[in-house]
Write an enzyme that holds these catalytic residues in place. Sequence first.
Site, PDB file in Angstrom:
ATOM      1  CD  GLU A 161      -3.016   1.048   0.363  1.00  0.00           C
ATOM      2  OE1 GLU A 161      -2.478   1.627  -0.597  1.00  0.00           O
ATOM      3  OE2 GLU A 161      -4.221   1.084   0.566  1.00  0.00           O
ATOM      4  CG  ASP A 162      -0.789   4.559  -1.904  1.00  0.00           C
ATOM      5  OD1 ASP A 162      -1.527   3.886  -1.151  1.00  0.00           O
ATOM      6  OD2 ASP A 162      -1.242   5.286  -2.796  1.00  0.00           O
ATOM      7  CG  PHE A 197      -4.285  15.356   0.399  1.00  0.00           C
ATOM      8  CD1 PHE A 197      -5.126  14.261   0.569  1.00  0.00           C
ATOM      9  CD2 PHE A 197      -3.809  15.645  -0.872  1.00  0.00           C
ATOM     10  CE1 PHE A 197      -5.494  13.466  -0.520  1.00  0.00           C
ATOM     11  CE2 PHE A 197      -4.171  14.860  -1.961  1.00  0.00           C
ATOM     12  CZ  PHE A 197      -5.013  13.771  -1.772  1.00  0.00           C
ATOM     13  CG  ASP A 225      -6.484   8.969   5.110  1.00  0.00           C
ATOM     14  OD1 ASP A 225      -5.815   9.730   5.809  1.00  0.00           O
ATOM     15  OD2 ASP A 225      -7.584   9.300   4.626  1.00  0.00           O
ATOM     16  NE  ARG A 273      -1.988   8.711 -10.044  1.00  0.00           N
ATOM     17  CZ  ARG A 273      -2.717   8.270  -9.018  1.00  0.00           C
ATOM     18  NH1 ARG A 273      -2.127   7.852  -7.930  1.00  0.00           N
ATOM     19  NH2 ARG A 273      -4.036   8.257  -9.089  1.00  0.00           N
TER      20      ARG A 273
END
Length: 177
Positions: free
Chosen positions: A99-100, A152, A103, A165
């Site tokens: 996973e990046d 964020f 959250d 990205r």
Amino acid sequence: MAAEQRTEVLLSREEIAATVDRLAVEVSRDYTGKNPLLLGILKGSFVFMADLVRRLDFPLEIDFVRLSSYGQGTETTGNIRVVQGLRSPVRGRDVLVIEDIVDTGLTTTYFLDYLRKKKPASLRLCSLVDKPARHRVPVAIDYLGFTVPDRFLVGYGLDWDEKYRNLPDICVLVESE
Ligand code: 5GP
């Protein structure tokens, strides 16, 4: 006047590289000789996956899935589904989800539950970034890169409206007049 966006580096490419080195050592220690299946969650994990696997010097396989949440906006709604699935068999495999960022934890929890039903031999989670202040469900991250505050983030695979990205660093978005 419309607000403009600029980016400020939170985690530099050097810090990221050192952390991916460390994670590769941890993953190698546990998975060498097991021919694991590394499952990346698209799109955000593609850069991390590419950097991580090039540091793993043992046989492994890679697949990607794409998940989507119903609804709009930057926040996960919790109604998640697999929109581009999994071609590799999972039953009996040692599966490591890549996973990046975790959250709320809802996406990861949903996906781990979905995989668990397919009866892998083992199932673990590797996430580059975690935002613990935002968790809405408990998430156990077996291999974790960074813990960050509730901001964020963009870059290193992470987007805002499909942009950023390609940034080599992980940045925060700053609105300026
Ligand atoms: P969760 O279900 O844990 O709330 O959200 C996980 C997904 O939301 C991540 O895989 C990522 O796509 C997106 N996400 C969560 N936080 C961020 C962030 O700070 N920046 C970006 N670009 N995406 C995020």
